[in-house]
Design an enzyme around this catalytic site. Structure first.
Site, PDB file in Angstrom:
ATOM      1  CD  GLU A  31      -3.189  -0.607   2.099  1.00 46.86           C
ATOM      2  OE1 GLU A  31      -4.263  -0.925   1.790  1.00 46.86           O
ATOM      3  OE2 GLU A  31      -2.760  -0.589   3.491  1.00 46.86           O
ATOM      4  CB  CYS A  78       3.139   7.707   2.909  1.00 42.37           C
ATOM      5  SG  CYS A  78       3.869   6.498   4.258  1.00 42.37           S
ATOM      6  CB  CYS A  96       6.135  -1.693  16.072  1.00 46.17           C
ATOM      7  SG  CYS A  96       7.632  -1.254  15.815  1.00 46.17           S
ATOM      8  CB  CYS A 129       2.791  -0.956  13.497  1.00 44.26           C
ATOM      9  SG  CYS A 129       3.153  -0.670  11.686  1.00 44.26           S
TER      10      CYS A 129
END
Ligand code: SAH
Length: 354
Positions: free
Chosen positions: A94, A112, A123, A126
């Site tokens: 993505e 991004c 993490c 996330c």
């Protein structure tokens, strides 16, 4: 994966020296760079200034391909978009696009960028961390992702991308060589020509690689995902960080700042009752005091599967006020794209649910 060479992964000088080996004139290298980088050609057939014979020689050893756009989501208010892209081997990534307008932002359009098809850092908060089985993207794949985003940004009425943040899926420091190569390609004046100062790379904090990046002596920005000001909490939130004590990480960040003259940005996502208390603000302030740091406070984005909740607005503001008592600069990041799951930490490898 094809054993052929990806033309989009090659610099101008690499293309020029490759040409004679394939029986093409060296100047064709510049033309191919233009097709691969600036014009985002999807295949060798599109290279119309090459004869059919030259195209054939090229295609015997090389290829050009773009990812397939599986899905494009646009936020209700139009300020964010997200692309789901499929790579040649079926892996999916993505990519988010953020549109900023108004006097201050001079119509900035930020992409991004993902650097891996998942992430092994683990993490706890996330979404990308759910896909530990992942692979690195090649420089050509990173560039083609940016080209797809540039095209989509134009279709959505902008003049195209102006800024890149390597803050998508994956840990850029685990794919450093391809990240560097992609930055050089995207920065090339005959390619997309995105200025180094308009590029930022974000890491969950691998000191050795941060030092390597500092030695590139580029003008790109470094962002460090900190999220905690003490080792114990940081280890709980970011298991991979256990290997890199904060002092070691900060020493590497200071080195980056000294080598490049670029101020390091520390990202701190605020999770309700976990790292958002006044004591946490004070220890963060003390840790970064006088380092010339910029602190980016991110109101955390909720992920249904993790149970982490975002801090409320008043807590975020209070945290920011406490930090401003120290010698640091603080910004509260306006999160965007939550309605299309395009905000920080919400990118993932979508398969079945699309
Ligand atoms: N692996 C790199 C690049 C990813 S950047 C890194 O860790 O920096 C993605 C950013 O979003 C990181 O700062 C990450 O810590 C942050 N993030 C992840 N999940 C989040 C969440 N639920 N809310 C807010 N930020 C989050």
């Amino acid at each position: 994966m094809s054993a052929k060479t990806d033309l989009r992964s090659l610099s101008r000088s690499e293309l020029k020296s490759l040409m004679p080996k394939l029986g093409l004139a060296a100047f064709r290298g510049e033309q191919i760079f233009d097709w691969a980088q600036k014009r985002a050609a999807a295949s060798i057939n599109e290279l119309t200034n090459l004869s059919a014979a030259d195209q054939k020689k090229l295609a015997a050893a090389c290829y050009l391909a773009l990812p397939v756009l599986i899905k494009k989501d646009v936020a209700a208010n139009g300020d964010t978009a997200k692309l789901l892209l499929e790579l040649a081997d079926g892996e999916r990534i993505e990519t988010a696009i953020m549109f900023y307008s108004g006097k201050d932002s001079r119509d900035r359009v930020t992409c991004c960028v993902s650097t891996q098809t998942g992430c092994v850092m683990g993490c706890k908060f996330c979404a990308t961390a759910q896909y530990q089985k992942c692979r690195n993207l090649t420089a050509g794949e990173i560039v083609s992702q940016v080209q797809m985003a540039d095209k989509a940004a134009k279709e959505l009425g902008s003049k195209g991308l102006t800024n890149l943040v390597y803050m998508g899926m994956g840990e850029p420091m685990l794919n450093l060589a391809q990240v560097k190569k992609s930055i050089e390609l995207l920065n090339d004046e005959r390619g997309l020509n995105i200025g180094q100062r308009k590029i930022a790379v974000s890491t969950c904090g691998l000191p050795k690689q941060i030092r390597q990046m500092a030695d590139w002596k580029m003008q790109i920005h470094l962002a460090i995902s900190l999220h905690a000001a003490n080792d114990e909490l940081r280890r709980n939130l970011m298991p991979a960080a256990a290997r890199y004590p904060l002092q070691e990480l900060l020493a590497a960040a200071d080195y980056y700042q000294a080598q490049t003259g670029r101020r390091v940005c520390y990202e701190y996502a605020l999770f309700k009752d976990i790292n958002d208390r006044p004591e946490a603000a004070r220890s963060l302030g003390k840790l970064l005091d006088g380092r010339g740091a910029l602190i980016n406070l991110i109101p955390a984005n909720p992920l249904p599967e993790t149970g982490f909740m975002p801090s409320d607005d008043e807590t975020v503001k209070h945290f920011s006020r406490l930090l401003s008592l120290y010698n640091v600069e603080v910004q509260i990041r306006q999160e965007r794209g939550r309605d299309i799951n395009a905000a920080c930490g919400q990118l993932r490898k979508r398969t079945l649910e699309v």
